[in-house]
Design a protein around this motif. Sequence first.
Motif, short mmCIF file in Angstrom:
data_model
loop_
_atom_site.label_atom_id
_atom_site.label_comp_id
_atom_site.label_asym_id
_atom_site.label_seq_id
_atom_site.Cartn_x
_atom_site.Cartn_y
_atom_site.Cartn_z
N ALA A 264 0.83 -1.20 0.00
CA ALA A 264 0.00 0.00 0.00
C ALA A 264 0.87 1.25 0.00
CB ALA A 264 -0.92 -0.01 1.22
N PHE B 243 2.33 1.77 -3.37
CA PHE B 243 1.30 2.29 -4.27
C PHE B 243 1.08 3.79 -4.05
CE2 PHE B 243 -3.13 3.48 -4.97
CZ PHE B 243 -3.25 3.18 -6.31
N VAL C 236 -7.48 5.88 0.89
CA VAL C 236 -6.58 4.95 1.56
C VAL C 236 -5.99 5.59 2.81
CG1 VAL C 236 -4.42 3.67 1.35
CG2 VAL C 236 -6.03 3.71 -0.56
N LEU D 13 -8.37 3.42 10.91
CA LEU D 13 -8.04 2.13 11.52
C LEU D 13 -7.12 2.32 12.72
CD1 LEU D 13 -7.39 -0.41 8.61
CD2 LEU D 13 -9.37 -0.24 10.10
N LEU E 286 -1.77 -2.81 10.55
CA LEU E 286 -1.60 -2.34 9.18
C LEU E 286 -1.29 -0.83 9.10
CD1 LEU E 286 -1.60 -3.55 6.39
CD2 LEU E 286 -4.07 -3.22 6.26
N ALA F 33 -3.59 -1.66 -1.76
CA ALA F 33 -3.80 -0.41 -1.04
C ALA F 33 -5.27 -0.28 -0.63
CB ALA F 33 -3.38 0.78 -1.89
N CYS F 34 -6.14 -0.74 -1.54
CA CYS F 34 -7.56 -0.60 -1.23
C CYS F 34 -8.01 -1.56 -0.13
CB CYS F 34 -8.41 -0.80 -2.47
SG CYS F 34 -8.27 0.61 -3.58
N SER F 35 -7.15 -2.55 0.20
CA SER F 35 -7.53 -3.47 1.26
C SER F 35 -7.74 -2.74 2.57
CB SER F 35 -6.46 -4.56 1.42
OG SER F 35 -5.26 -3.97 1.88
N VAL F 36 -7.02 -1.62 2.73
CA VAL F 36 -7.20 -0.82 3.95
C VAL F 36 -8.62 -0.30 4.04
CG1 VAL F 36 -6.42 1.22 5.20
CG2 VAL F 36 -4.80 -0.12 3.88
#
Lengths: 287, 286, 305
Positions: free
Chosen positions: A91, A94, A108, A115, A153, B17-20
């Motif tokens: 991520a 990216f 994002v 989170l 994460l 990245a979109c998993s977040v």
Amino acid sequence: MTAEKQVRVWPRVVQRIAFALIWTAALATLMVLAFIVLYVLRLGLPHVDWRFLSRYPEAMGREGGILPAIVGTVVLTLAAVAVAAPLGIGAAVFLTEYTWESRVTRAVRFGAEALAGVPSIIYGLFGFIFFVTYLRMGWSILSGALTLAIMILPTIIRTAEEAILTVPRPYRDVSFGLGATRWQMVTSVVLPTALPGIVTGIILAIGRSVGETAAIIFTAGTALTMPTSLLSPARTMSVHFFVLAIEGISLEKAYATGAILILTTLLINVLANWLVVNAVRRHARRG
Amino acid sequence: MEGLRERLIARTLLVVACSVVLALAIITYFIFRAGLPIIFHLGLDDFLFSTRWMPADEGGSYGIGAMALGSLWVTLGALVVGVPLGVAVAVFSAELAPTWLANLIRPAIQLLAGIPSVIYGFVGLMVLVPWVRQHLGGPGLCVFTAAIVLGIMILPNIISISEDSLRAVPPAYRQGALALGATRWQTIWGVLIPAARSGIMASIILGMGRALGETMAVIMMIGNSLQVPRSLLDPATTLTSNIGLEMAYASGQHREALFATGVVLFAFIMILNLIANVVSRRRVQA
Amino acid sequence: MITHPVLSGARQVVTLARRRCRCASLSVAGILLALAGVTALSGCARAGGRAAATRVTVAGSTSVTPFAEQLAEEFMRKRPGVQVNIQGIGSSAGIQATETGAADVGMSSRALNQEEVRELHPVLVALDAMAIIAHPDNPVRNVALPQLRRIFAGEIRNWRMLGGRDAPITLVNREAGSGARGAFEELVMGKGGSPLDYRSIRQGSQGAVRAVVEGDPNAVGYVSSGVLTPGVRALHVDGVAPTAEEAVAGRYKLVRPFLFVLRRGEAPVGLARDYIGYVLSKEGQETLVHSGLIAAPKEALPWKD
């Protein structure tokens, strides 16, 4: 006393008092830290020996050691990092290398920040209802590790992103100039250069996993047995410590487990700092 | 071939990245799905403001008023302890400390942040609870004890962010103030702290979030009583600690009500985060 | 942007290490390893499956948990290689977990209600005398049952009213849903009686209740007589001590069942059956009696041996 003199003297008195208070606050904070660490170590370390680390608990932890809890902690943490590190680093790559500021990156970033702020009990509730119940993984290392992975994460993304952002532009230009594709540039220039920062982030994430309790109790369970597969339930050291401490099963063992937890935390912190210092020194030697 | 591979990699990274965002969406969806129905069933007013929480009642009474107040008191108490101390340490570390001491404080604060919360709870239980019981009265398991320990737990959040924002104040501010004849303290109080105000505010809000969200340490120290605390020495309970305490035993509507408590907490925290976000963004613009 | 001290530390590292590129392969290898790890993990998970032959999950009452764990330890010592996982998640949750199949065997420290009995079969493994505990320094030694009811309803709030010191009573309760609380409500407060005082302290397990009472000279709580320690004193109720003999003789009234629950219509097989068999065996029951519980009267098992 003249008015002028008063003006000159008074601020100095105020400054004296203010600085004294600030010094007190700083020393008090350090003393609280020292007290917590020394209190647990002093009462715990005398009960820590090789047998404590290498043996199974007996009578719910009143006797014996904490081997299953150590194994549970290590396996759970490694599994969580194994899931979160590739996702987090991916991520970050990216966000920094493959796109420009857009709705996607904002989403994002917002997601990661949100989170990071979610309390661990909410992760526990979520992990329980999603992994344990909905996906039928039961109280298991798998449920616990996946829940933890989401929790850590944001830390990994943020540290990796910060680290990657400090890699200077010309490096990338040179790499492209030599005919590298973007992915080659990322893997051969960006990630290696940012590695120490990324690793520091992962170490911090490990620290958070080791210290976590609320999210794990509801997802990995509290069974005090040696985990045999990813679907076994497990009890981590923090959970074991909580159970021993609050149920008054054995204060001795609670203090000993607490001492191990404190030592682990110290080790993780020293390691993270050592990475920083070591990099500084190597840089200095090279000039 | 190369181009195809690159495009594939770019796609994969996008998905990663979109998993977040996906994770956040799934969490929100599942928590709300589990908790919202009972809130609608009971009515938002009753759920939020009734102080009667009796899952064993016929049909069950679920009002989170008492624990919401408990959370409020504990969080405010933690701020009363943590904010002055934290800002003072930040000022000390950024302005007053000799280099060697500043170099000692940074890793110390990191360590403070890294100590598991159950350890804080335990030390509070073993040291502070008996002390409070003997010297101040009451059972010792109370709002006061929990607030003090939480205040210490949020110190790292407050110190690190406040210190960063103090250090980010342009040197010209400080030089200007000193050149005008201000004392160092006048400079700190009148110039540096106001200049770093939004960073300090953000640190306080994030510390608030941490205090509000802490569970295990609070369970150990607060006594988990369902009453509305009338004094600092009364046992009480918080939104988080009640979830942590009762979740294991809950089933049916009771469990839904706990998830609904989670929904309220989640919404609260999200609002706090948004505020912190806005506050710190304002700093960037300033 | 908000920066954490560690983040700025990390940035410093990177800035300083920026000339060092030779660990390229290392980082790639790291990521590949991590990915491989995830794949392997999910593979394991599938392969792990439900290895019912060597593992049984027993979940429920935290009051039963210590005893079930002790028996599980003995059982596993006799049968190396097998695993009995005891999860102390509370009676209600354990019952539910058994209904849904998340657990093979449930543990309950209260009688099943009518709905539950339709789905589940209770197996009585022991009886437990619930002890009312106070601090050893407390001069009060005996309470009458009606007094006890009024104490826990919050009507009697000072030890003086019981002939003790002039000090407020610190009530220590369990939380809603726990078997101990359910049993206490049934045995002491009575059906439809006054509710337990909501102002009381609540703790998540008997050990936690005991720990509070050990520390607070004015506290009173209830726990299984099997977990008494010298740090607390069990009060007599109506002049009767909470011992196994008194309970068996029917003189001590605060007795509750410890149950294992099983899904109806499914005779337990393999390890689950062996474990229950061990708990009900002479040896298992002796262990329980040794721990302060009362042996279960023999009753017909729901399956044929």
